[in-house]
Design a protein around this motif. Structure first.
Motif, PDB file in Angstrom:
ATOM      1  N   ASP A 168       0.863  -1.238  -0.037  1.00 45.23           N
ATOM      2  CA  ASP A 168       0.136  -0.297   0.112  1.00 45.23           C
ATOM      3  C   ASP A 168       0.983   1.291   0.234  1.00 45.23           C
ATOM      4  N   HIS A 169       2.226   1.322   0.187  1.00 42.75           N
ATOM      5  CA  HIS A 169       3.140   2.260   0.310  1.00 42.75           C
ATOM      6  C   HIS A 169       4.479   1.683  -0.006  1.00 42.75           C
ATOM      7  N   LEU A 170       5.279   2.791  -0.455  1.00 43.91           N
ATOM      8  CA  LEU A 170       6.923   2.454  -0.753  1.00 43.91           C
ATOM      9  C   LEU A 170       7.637   3.570   0.304  1.00 43.91           C
ATOM     10  N   THR A 171       8.757   3.224   0.552  1.00 39.73           N
ATOM     11  CA  THR A 171       9.376   4.494   1.252  1.00 39.73           C
ATOM     12  C   THR A 171      10.894   4.815   0.475  1.00 39.73           C
ATOM     13  N   ALA A 172      11.266   5.865   0.850  1.00 39.91           N
ATOM     14  CA  ALA A 172      12.737   6.266   0.299  1.00 39.91           C
ATOM     15  C   ALA A 172      13.323   7.141   1.343  1.00 39.91           C
ATOM     16  N   SER A 173      14.757   7.303   1.439  1.00 40.55           N
ATOM     17  CA  SER A 173      15.529   8.197   2.246  1.00 40.55           C
ATOM     18  C   SER A 173      16.508   8.854   1.702  1.00 40.55           C
ATOM     19  N   THR A 174      16.671   9.967   2.214  1.00 36.09           N
ATOM     20  CA  THR A 174      17.760  10.955   1.648  1.00 36.09           C
ATOM     21  C   THR A 174      18.482  11.469   2.768  1.00 36.09           C
ATOM     22  N   TRP A 175      19.800  11.456   2.705  1.00 28.79           N
ATOM     23  CA  TRP A 175      20.523  12.247   3.711  1.00 28.79           C
ATOM     24  C   TRP A 175      20.262  13.807   3.858  1.00 28.79           C
ATOM     25  N   HIS A 176      20.287  14.499   4.880  1.00 27.19           N
ATOM     26  CA  HIS A 176      19.982  15.829   4.911  1.00 27.19           C
ATOM     27  C   HIS A 176      20.878  16.718   4.208  1.00 27.19           C
ATOM     28  N   ASP A 177      21.853  16.352   3.385  1.00 30.30           N
ATOM     29  CA  ASP A 177      22.686  17.057   2.580  1.00 30.30           C
ATOM     30  C   ASP A 177      22.534  16.834   1.118  1.00 30.30           C
ATOM     31  N   VAL A 193      13.892  14.667  -6.378  1.00 31.76           N
ATOM     32  CA  VAL A 193      13.535  13.587  -7.413  1.00 31.76           C
ATOM     33  C   VAL A 193      12.106  13.080  -6.392  1.00 31.76           C
ATOM     34  N   LEU A 194      12.325  12.762  -5.175  1.00 33.32           N
ATOM     35  CA  LEU A 194      11.128  12.123  -4.538  1.00 33.32           C
ATOM     36  C   LEU A 194      10.020  13.001  -4.514  1.00 33.32           C
ATOM     37  N   GLN A 195      10.178  14.424  -4.255  1.00 33.02           N
ATOM     38  CA  GLN A 195       9.015  15.195  -4.150  1.00 33.02           C
ATOM     39  C   GLN A 195       8.158  15.222  -5.493  1.00 33.02           C
ATOM     40  N   LYS A 196       8.948  14.969  -6.683  1.00 30.08           N
ATOM     41  CA  LYS A 196       8.357  15.262  -7.977  1.00 30.08           C
ATOM     42  C   LYS A 196       7.502  13.898  -8.190  1.00 30.08           C
ATOM     43  N   LEU A 197       7.893  13.063  -7.371  1.00 32.21           N
ATOM     44  CA  LEU A 197       7.215  11.465  -7.725  1.00 32.21           C
ATOM     45  C   LEU A 197       5.876  11.430  -6.644  1.00 32.21           C
ATOM     46  N   GLY A 198       6.044  12.321  -5.786  1.00 29.04           N
ATOM     47  CA  GLY A 198       4.832  12.246  -4.775  1.00 29.04           C
ATOM     48  C   GLY A 198       5.246  11.753  -3.263  1.00 29.04           C
ATOM     49  N   PHE A 199       6.406  11.391  -3.252  1.00 24.90           N
ATOM     50  CA  PHE A 199       6.749  10.969  -1.972  1.00 24.90           C
ATOM     51  C   PHE A 199       6.654  12.261  -0.863  1.00 24.90           C
ATOM     52  N   VAL A 200       6.160  11.959   0.412  1.00 24.55           N
ATOM     53  CA  VAL A 200       6.059  12.896   1.334  1.00 24.55           C
ATOM     54  C   VAL A 200       6.875  12.512   2.582  1.00 24.55           C
ATOM     55  N   HIS A 201       7.328  13.661   3.143  1.00 27.09           N
ATOM     56  CA  HIS A 201       8.448  13.300   4.281  1.00 27.09           C
ATOM     57  C   HIS A 201       7.438  12.913   5.558  1.00 27.09           C
ATOM     58  N   TRP A 202       8.155  11.957   6.259  1.00 26.60           N
ATOM     59  CA  TRP A 202       7.153  11.288   7.519  1.00 26.60           C
ATOM     60  C   TRP A 202       8.142  11.229   8.773  1.00 26.60           C
ATOM     61  N   GLN A 203       9.431  11.307   8.406  1.00 26.83           N
ATOM     62  CA  GLN A 203      10.348  11.013   9.614  1.00 26.83           C
ATOM     63  C   GLN A 203      11.769  11.530   9.216  1.00 26.83           C
ATOM     64  N   THR A 204      12.236  12.214  10.426  1.00 25.93           N
ATOM     65  CA  THR A 204      13.772  12.245  10.386  1.00 25.93           C
ATOM     66  C   THR A 204      14.531  12.052  11.832  1.00 25.93           C
ATOM     67  N   LEU A 206      22.110  12.622   9.488  1.00 24.14           N
ATOM     68  CA  LEU A 206      20.653  12.845   9.663  1.00 24.14           C
ATOM     69  C   LEU A 206      20.219  12.317   8.497  1.00 24.14           C
ATOM     70  N   VAL A 207      19.006  11.774   8.537  1.00 22.63           N
ATOM     71  CA  VAL A 207      18.472  10.888   7.205  1.00 22.63           C
ATOM     72  C   VAL A 207      16.954  11.270   7.391  1.00 22.63           C
ATOM     73  N   HIS A 208      16.335  11.595   6.264  1.00 23.52           N
ATOM     74  CA  HIS A 208      14.941  12.204   6.225  1.00 23.52           C
ATOM     75  C   HIS A 208      14.248  10.921   5.275  1.00 23.52           C
ATOM     76  N   GLN A 209      13.142  10.387   5.783  1.00 18.13           N
ATOM     77  CA  GLN A 209      12.490   9.173   5.298  1.00 18.13           C
ATOM     78  C   GLN A 209      11.219   9.878   4.867  1.00 18.13           C
ATOM     79  N   HIS A 210      10.863   9.186   3.563  1.00 19.23           N
ATOM     80  CA  HIS A 210       9.648   9.645   2.857  1.00 19.23           C
ATOM     81  C   HIS A 210       8.838   8.458   2.471  1.00 19.23           C
ATOM     82  N   ARG A 211       7.424   8.715   2.322  1.00 18.60           N
ATOM     83  CA  ARG A 211       6.498   7.571   1.877  1.00 18.60           C
ATOM     84  C   ARG A 211       5.695   8.062   0.637  1.00 18.60           C
ATOM     85  N   LEU A 212       5.250   7.026  -0.165  1.00 16.18           N
ATOM     86  CA  LEU A 212       4.454   7.195  -1.173  1.00 16.18           C
ATOM     87  C   LEU A 212       3.523   5.965  -1.335  1.00 16.18           C
ATOM     88  N   THR A 213       2.323   6.798  -1.012  1.00 15.48           N
ATOM     89  CA  THR A 213       1.104   5.646  -1.122  1.00 15.48           C
ATOM     90  C   THR A 213       0.646   5.286  -2.326  1.00 15.48           C
TER      91      THR A 213
END
Length: 161
Positions: A107-116, A123-134, A147-154
């Motif tokens: 029902d969803h996928l996740t992806a992570s990006t380093w703070h820098d 790229v993740l924003q363009k695809l519809g991923f939303v930040h949910w945790q740091t 520091l890592v930002h984690q993102h979700r796409l439903t």
């Protein structure tokens, strides 16, 4: 944008994959790749993926220029810096996400990006991923907590986009 193809990674991709793994600007943004680069580690990745999900070679004229995969519902990718800024990763990620949602019941996928890493975040924003945790995690190549930002796409968001 060049015509992209996707296929399993194979032993003959070692040189191209190791060139990517030998570029600090790339490896510092990956969670699990070592620094300094290890030929043995790269050889271990220069074969078809056998885990949960898939990892593909991103190719131009059948030559590996990067990788993209979804492992356990987590999207990951890397690209030769000579191809940055051409929309290649956005296109490859669209293809991978579509494949994942068509071939699984996730029902969803996740992806992570380093703070820098703002380029990957875009790229993740363009695809519809939303930040949910740091939070901080250990970055293997950097060898420090980072520091890592984690993102979700439903699936619903993807279908609706």
């Amino acid at each position: 944008m060049p015509d992209l193809t996707y296929r399993s990674i194979r032993p003959g991709d070692f040189e191209d994959l190791h060139a990517i793994a030998s570029d600090w600007s790339v490896v510092r943004q990956l969670g699990g790749w070592p620094w300094p680069p290890s030929a043995d580690f790269t050889r271990g990745r220069s074969k078809p993926y056998e885990g949960e999900g898939f990892v593909w070679a991103i190719c131009i004229n059948d030559r590996l220029i990067g990788t993209i995969g979804i492992n356990g519902g987590d999207l990951g990718y890397t690209l030769n810096p000579g191809y940055h800024g051409q929309g290649i990763m956005s296109e490859a990620a669209r293809t991978a996400i579509t494949h994942a949602f068509q071939t699984t019941d996730r029902d969803h996928l996740t992806a992570s990006t380093w703070h820098d890493n703002p380029a990957s975040y875009r790229v993740l924003q363009k695809l519809g991923f939303v930040h949910w945790q740091t939070h901080y995690i250990h970055a293997k190549a950097r060898n420090i907590p980072t520091l890592v930002h984690q993102h979700r796409l439903t699936r619903t968001t993807w279908v609706g986009s």
